[in-house]
Design an enzyme around this catalytic site. Structure first.
Site, PDB file in Angstrom:
ATOM      1  N   LEU A   1       0.821  -1.218   0.000  1.00  0.00           N
ATOM      2  CA  LEU A   1       0.000   0.000   0.000  1.00  0.00           C
ATOM      3  C   LEU A   1       0.855   1.268   0.000  1.00  0.00           C
ATOM      4  O   LEU A   1       0.505   2.253  -0.654  1.00  0.00           O
ATOM      5  CB  LEU A   1      -0.900   0.031   1.247  1.00  0.00           C
ATOM      6  CG  LEU A   1      -1.970  -1.055   1.371  1.00  0.00           C
ATOM      7  CD1 LEU A   1      -2.805  -0.806   2.622  1.00  0.00           C
ATOM      8  CD2 LEU A   1      -2.854  -1.106   0.135  1.00  0.00           C
TER       9      LEU A   1
ATOM     10  N   THR B   1       9.384   7.526   3.381  1.00  0.00           N
ATOM     11  CA  THR B   1      10.353   6.920   4.291  1.00  0.00           C
ATOM     12  C   THR B   1      10.237   5.410   4.161  1.00  0.00           C
ATOM     13  O   THR B   1       9.146   4.870   4.000  1.00  0.00           O
ATOM     14  CB  THR B   1      10.136   7.367   5.754  1.00  0.00           C
ATOM     15  OG1 THR B   1       8.962   6.755   6.272  1.00  0.00           O
ATOM     16  CG2 THR B   1      10.035   8.889   5.875  1.00  0.00           C
TER      17      THR B   1
ATOM     18  N   ASP C   1      13.591   3.013   9.687  1.00  0.00           N
ATOM     19  CA  ASP C   1      12.930   1.864  10.309  1.00  0.00           C
ATOM     20  C   ASP C   1      12.071   2.493  11.403  1.00  0.00           C
ATOM     21  O   ASP C   1      12.601   3.159  12.303  1.00  0.00           O
ATOM     22  CB  ASP C   1      13.985   0.912  10.899  1.00  0.00           C
ATOM     23  CG  ASP C   1      13.346  -0.292  11.580  1.00  0.00           C
ATOM     24  OD1 ASP C   1      12.271  -0.142  12.209  1.00  0.00           O
ATOM     25  OD2 ASP C   1      13.924  -1.381  11.503  1.00  0.00           O
TER      26      ASP C   1
ATOM     27  N   ASN D   1       1.774   4.052   7.655  1.00  0.00           N
ATOM     28  CA  ASN D   1       1.357   2.845   6.933  1.00  0.00           C
ATOM     29  C   ASN D   1       2.173   1.610   7.302  1.00  0.00           C
ATOM     30  O   ASN D   1       1.643   0.498   7.288  1.00  0.00           O
ATOM     31  CB  ASN D   1       1.502   3.147   5.424  1.00  0.00           C
ATOM     32  CG  ASN D   1       1.567   1.890   4.594  1.00  0.00           C
ATOM     33  OD1 ASN D   1       0.561   1.228   4.391  1.00  0.00           O
ATOM     34  ND2 ASN D   1       2.758   1.534   4.120  1.00  0.00           N
TER      35      ASN D   1
ATOM     36  N   SER E   1      -5.015   1.151   9.622  1.00  0.00           N
ATOM     37  CA  SER E   1      -5.367   0.136  10.609  1.00  0.00           C
ATOM     38  C   SER E   1      -5.821  -1.082   9.819  1.00  0.00           C
ATOM     39  O   SER E   1      -5.153  -1.492   8.858  1.00  0.00           O
ATOM     40  CB  SER E   1      -6.450   0.687  11.543  1.00  0.00           C
ATOM     41  OG  SER E   1      -6.888  -0.289  12.440  1.00  0.00           O
TER      42      SER E   1
ATOM     43  N   TYR F   1      -1.609  -9.254  16.189  1.00  0.00           N
ATOM     44  CA  TYR F   1      -1.948  -8.254  15.163  1.00  0.00           C
ATOM     45  C   TYR F   1      -3.156  -7.439  15.632  1.00  0.00           C
ATOM     46  O   TYR F   1      -3.160  -6.212  15.568  1.00  0.00           O
ATOM     47  CB  TYR F   1      -2.243  -8.975  13.850  1.00  0.00           C
ATOM     48  CG  TYR F   1      -2.471  -8.051  12.666  1.00  0.00           C
ATOM     49  CD1 TYR F   1      -1.421  -7.311  12.139  1.00  0.00           C
ATOM     50  CD2 TYR F   1      -3.730  -7.917  12.087  1.00  0.00           C
ATOM     51  CE1 TYR F   1      -1.613  -6.463  11.057  1.00  0.00           C
ATOM     52  CE2 TYR F   1      -3.936  -7.073  11.000  1.00  0.00           C
ATOM     53  CZ  TYR F   1      -2.869  -6.345  10.489  1.00  0.00           C
ATOM     54  OH  TYR F   1      -3.065  -5.507   9.421  1.00  0.00           O
TER      55      TYR F   1
ATOM     56  N   LYS G   1      -3.727  -3.366  16.302  1.00  0.00           N
ATOM     57  CA  LYS G   1      -4.696  -2.563  15.536  1.00  0.00           C
ATOM     58  C   LYS G   1      -5.822  -2.037  16.446  1.00  0.00           C
ATOM     59  O   LYS G   1      -6.241  -0.894  16.302  1.00  0.00           O
ATOM     60  CB  LYS G   1      -5.253  -3.369  14.354  1.00  0.00           C
ATOM     61  CG  LYS G   1      -4.199  -3.736  13.292  1.00  0.00           C
ATOM     62  CD  LYS G   1      -3.524  -2.519  12.653  1.00  0.00           C
ATOM     63  CE  LYS G   1      -2.626  -2.873  11.478  1.00  0.00           C
ATOM     64  NZ  LYS G   1      -1.856  -1.756  10.948  1.00  0.00           N
TER      65      LYS G   1
ATOM     66  N   ILE H   1      -6.303  -7.503   1.455  1.00  0.00           N
ATOM     67  CA  ILE H   1      -5.877  -6.890   0.186  1.00  0.00           C
ATOM     68  C   ILE H   1      -4.719  -7.709  -0.382  1.00  0.00           C
ATOM     69  O   ILE H   1      -3.838  -8.156   0.367  1.00  0.00           O
ATOM     70  CB  ILE H   1      -5.345  -5.452   0.407  1.00  0.00           C
ATOM     71  CG1 ILE H   1      -6.181  -4.694   1.428  1.00  0.00           C
ATOM     72  CG2 ILE H   1      -5.271  -4.687  -0.899  1.00  0.00           C
ATOM     73  CD1 ILE H   1      -5.410  -3.551   2.055  1.00  0.00           C
TER      74      ILE H   1
ATOM     75  N   THR I   1      -1.583  -7.717  -1.310  1.00  0.00           N
ATOM     76  CA  THR I   1      -0.276  -7.032  -1.278  1.00  0.00           C
ATOM     77  C   THR I   1       0.764  -8.080  -0.873  1.00  0.00           C
ATOM     78  O   THR I   1       0.441  -9.266  -0.739  1.00  0.00           O
ATOM     79  CB  THR I   1      -0.246  -5.896  -0.235  1.00  0.00           C
ATOM     80  OG1 THR I   1      -0.368  -6.488   1.066  1.00  0.00           O
ATOM     81  CG2 THR I   1      -1.360  -4.888  -0.427  1.00  0.00           C
TER      82      THR I   1
HETATM   83  N1  LIG Z   1      -2.672  -6.486   3.054  1.00  0.00           N
HETATM   84  C1  LIG Z   1      -3.734  -6.561   3.820  1.00  0.00           C
HETATM   85  O1  LIG Z   1      -4.596  -7.459   3.669  1.00  0.00           O
HETATM   86  C2  LIG Z   1      -3.960  -5.522   4.882  1.00  0.00           C
HETATM   87  C3  LIG Z   1      -5.261  -5.429   5.421  1.00  0.00           C
HETATM   88  C4  LIG Z   1      -5.507  -4.491   6.404  1.00  0.00           C
HETATM   89  C5  LIG Z   1      -4.497  -3.645   6.825  1.00  0.00           C
HETATM   90  N2  LIG Z   1      -3.236  -3.751   6.288  1.00  0.00           N
HETATM   91  C6  LIG Z   1      -2.223  -2.840   6.798  1.00  0.00           C
HETATM   92  O2  LIG Z   1      -1.693  -2.097   5.709  1.00  0.00           O
HETATM   93  C7  LIG Z   1      -0.381  -1.629   6.056  1.00  0.00           C
HETATM   94  C8  LIG Z   1       0.539  -1.882   4.885  1.00  0.00           C
HETATM   95  O3  LIG Z   1       0.576  -3.286   4.662  1.00  0.00           O
HETATM   96  P1  LIG Z   1       0.680  -3.905   3.187  1.00  0.00           P
HETATM   97  O4  LIG Z   1      -0.513  -4.748   2.970  1.00  0.00           O
HETATM   98  O5  LIG Z   1       1.057  -2.883   2.216  1.00  0.00           O
HETATM   99  O6  LIG Z   1       1.899  -4.912   3.470  1.00  0.00           O
HETATM  100  P2  LIG Z   1       3.316  -5.103   2.740  1.00  0.00           P
HETATM  101  O7  LIG Z   1       3.109  -5.205   1.268  1.00  0.00           O
HETATM  102  O8  LIG Z   1       3.975  -6.238   3.445  1.00  0.00           O
HETATM  103  O9  LIG Z   1       4.091  -3.730   3.070  1.00  0.00           O
HETATM  104  C9  LIG Z   1       4.460  -3.451   4.393  1.00  0.00           C
HETATM  105  C10 LIG Z   1       5.320  -2.208   4.400  1.00  0.00           C
HETATM  106  O10 LIG Z   1       5.643  -1.905   5.763  1.00  0.00           O
HETATM  107  C11 LIG Z   1       7.052  -1.742   5.839  1.00  0.00           C
HETATM  108  N3  LIG Z   1       7.576  -2.042   7.169  1.00  0.00           N
HETATM  109  C12 LIG Z   1       7.384  -3.129   7.947  1.00  0.00           C
HETATM  110  N4  LIG Z   1       8.071  -3.004   9.106  1.00  0.00           N
HETATM  111  C13 LIG Z   1       8.713  -1.794   9.044  1.00  0.00           C
HETATM  112  C14 LIG Z   1       9.582  -1.084   9.902  1.00  0.00           C
HETATM  113  N5  LIG Z   1       9.958  -1.595  11.104  1.00  0.00           N
HETATM  114  N6  LIG Z   1      10.028   0.137   9.523  1.00  0.00           N
HETATM  115  C15 LIG Z   1       9.672   0.667   8.339  1.00  0.00           C
HETATM  116  N7  LIG Z   1       8.874   0.031   7.443  1.00  0.00           N
HETATM  117  C16 LIG Z   1       8.404  -1.187   7.816  1.00  0.00           C
HETATM  118  C17 LIG Z   1       7.621  -2.688   4.780  1.00  0.00           C
HETATM  119  O11 LIG Z   1       8.967  -2.318   4.507  1.00  0.00           O
HETATM  120  P3  LIG Z   1      10.129  -3.370   4.069  1.00  0.00           P
HETATM  121  O12 LIG Z   1      10.047  -3.471   2.557  1.00  0.00           O
HETATM  122  O13 LIG Z   1      11.388  -2.707   4.530  1.00  0.00           O
HETATM  123  O14 LIG Z   1       9.855  -4.669   4.762  1.00  0.00           O
HETATM  124  C18 LIG Z   1       6.647  -2.404   3.652  1.00  0.00           C
HETATM  125  O15 LIG Z   1       6.978  -1.207   3.005  1.00  0.00           O
HETATM  126  C19 LIG Z   1       0.013  -2.344   7.340  1.00  0.00           C
HETATM  127  O16 LIG Z   1      -0.136  -1.447   8.422  1.00  0.00           O
HETATM  128  C20 LIG Z   1      -1.005  -3.482   7.437  1.00  0.00           C
HETATM  129  O17 LIG Z   1      -1.252  -3.864   8.766  1.00  0.00           O
HETATM  130  C21 LIG Z   1      -2.957  -4.661   5.321  1.00  0.00           C
END
Ligand SMILES: NC(=O)c1ccc[n+]([C@@H]2O[C@H](COP(=O)([O-])OP(=O)(O)OC[C@H]3O[C@@H](n4cnc5c(N)ncnc54)[C@H](OP(=O)(O)O)[C@@H]3O)[C@@H](O)[C@H]2O)c1
Length: 259
Positions: free
Chosen positions: A14, A32, A56, A83, A134, A148, A152, A181, A183
Site C-alpha cells: 500500500l 520513508t 525503520d 502505513n 489500521s 496483530y 490494531k 488486500i 499485497t
Molecule cells: N494487506 C492486507 O490485507 C492488509 C489489510 C488491512 C491492513 N493492512 C495494513 O496495511 C499496512 C501496509 O501493509 P501492506 O498490505 O502494504 O503490506 P506489505 O506489502 O507487506 O508492506 C508493508 C510495508 O511496511 C514496511 N515495514 C514493515 N516493518 C517496518 C519497519 N519496522 N520500519 C519501516 N517500514 C516497515 C515494509 O517495509 P520493508 O520493505 O522494509 O519490509 C513495507 O513497506 C500495514 O499497516 C497493514 O497492517 C494490510
C-alpha cells in the site's frame, strides 16, 4: 494545487502504491522506508517531487530527526500517512517474547510516536490530515491473529481519542480499515507453526490464497486518497466487501443491556 504527503513503509504494498498514485497526480512525497534503493525507479522518474529518507519506524530517535527534516525541507506537509506494518500469525501461547515486542514496537508504538511527533508541526502550519492504516482487524478478531489485533485495536483507541483532541487545530485524522488486500503482506508475515495442543483447532488456520483475497491495492489506495483530500475526512474508513460483512456481523452479535 499540489499536495505534499509524508508516508512510512513506502517500499512495497500500500505504501508504494500510494507513493506511485500521488506522484502520478503531480503531488510531492516525503517517502520513508527501510531500504531507499527500493524507490530508485520512482526517484529517476519524478526527480525533486520525491524526497526520501531511510527509516525503520521502530527507531524512534531517527524518526524524530526524519520528521523534523521533512517539515523543514517542505513548505508544508498536507497529509501524513502512517502505513508501515507487518503480521505475525500463530497461537498466542506459541509466540516468542521477541515477536510480541517487535510487533507492538512496529504496528503500535511507532504509530503513536509518529502521530505525537507530527501533530505540533501540523498545528503550527494551521492544520493537516493524519491517516493511520489500521485494518478491519481493528474491529474484529480471528484466532491466530491475537497480536496483530492487539496492535490494531490499540491504535484505533489511540486515534479515536487523538482525533477529538486535535480537531480544534484543524487536524483531521482517519483510521483506514481495509479487509484483505492482495499485497506482499501475507508473504512477508511470520507464520508460527501451532504447537501440538492447538493442532486441528481454531488457531490452526490454512492461509487464504492471495488470488482469493477480495481487496485490490489500487482501489484501496484510491479510496484513501479521496478520503484524505475530502473537505470533511471520515474518522474511520472501512474498505472492502469482506470488511463490511464481518464488521456488520460482529456488531449485530453484540448484546446490549440497558439497566
Ligand atoms: N494487506 C492486507 O490485507 C492488509 C489489510 C488491512 C491492513 N493492512 C495494513 O496495511 C499496512 C501496509 O501493509 P501492506 O498490505 O502494504 O503490506 P506489505 O506489502 O507487506 O508492506 C508493508 C510495508 O511496511 C514496511 N515495514 C514493515 N516493518 C517496518 C519497519 N519496522 N520500519 C519501516 N517500514 C516497515 C515494509 O517495509 P520493508 O520493505 O522494509 O519490509 C513495507 O513497506 C500495514 O499497516 C497493514 O497492517 C494490510
Amino acid at each position: 494545487m499540489s499536495t505534499t504527503w509524508f508516508i512510512t513503509g513506502a517500499s512495497r504494498g500500500l505504501g508504494r502504491e500510494l507513493t506511485e498514485q500521488v506522484l502520478a497526480r503531480g503531488d510531492r512525497v516525503a517517502a520513508t522506508l527501510r531500504t531507499p534503493s527500493q524507490l530508485d525507479d520512482l526517484a529517476a522518474a519524478h526527480g525533486h517531487r520525491l524526497w526520501m529518507r531511510q527509516l525503520d519506524v521502530t527507531d524512534t530517535v531517527r524518526m524524530g530527526r526524519v520528521v523534523e527534516e521533512a517539515f523543514t525541507d517542505h513548505e508544508r506537509i498536507d497529509v501524513v500517512v502512517s502505513n508501515a506494518g507487518f503480521g505475525v500469525f500463530g497461537a498466542a501461547e506459541d509466540l516468542t517474547n521477541d515477536q510480541v515486542e517487535q510487533m507492538i514496537a512496529t504496528n503500535l508504538t511507532a504509530a503513536i510516536h509518529l502521530a505525537r511527533l507530527v501533530v505540533p508541526y501540523l498545528h503550527r502550519q494551521g492544520g493537516g490530515r493524519l491517516i493511520q492504516v489500521s485494518s478491519m482487524g481493528g474491529h474484529i478478531a480471528f484466532p491466530a491473529f491475537s497480536l496483530y489485533h492487539a496492535t490494531k485495536w490499540g491504535i484505533e483507541g489511540f486515534f479515536e481519542a487523538l482525533a477529538q483532541e486535535v480537531e480544534p487545530f484543524g487536524i483531521h485524522t482517519t483510521l483506514v480499515e481495509p479487509g484483505m488486500i492482495r499485497t506482499s503482506f501475507y508473504e512477508a508475515a511470520t507464520r508460527v507453526p501451532v504447537s501440538e495442543p492447538y493442532q486441528g483447532g481454531p488457531a490452526d488456520r490454512t492461509p487464504i490464497p492471495l488470488e482469493q483475497m477480495p481487496g485490490s491495492q489500487t482501489r484501496v489506495v484510491a479510496a484513501m486518497i479521496e478520503a484524505a483530500l475530502s473537505e470533511n475526512p471520515p474518522r474511520r474508513l472501512l474498505l472492502g466487501s469482506d470488511a463490511y460483512r464481518l464488521v456488520t456481523e460482529a456488531l449485530t452479535k453484540c448484546k446490549v443491556t440497558i439497566n
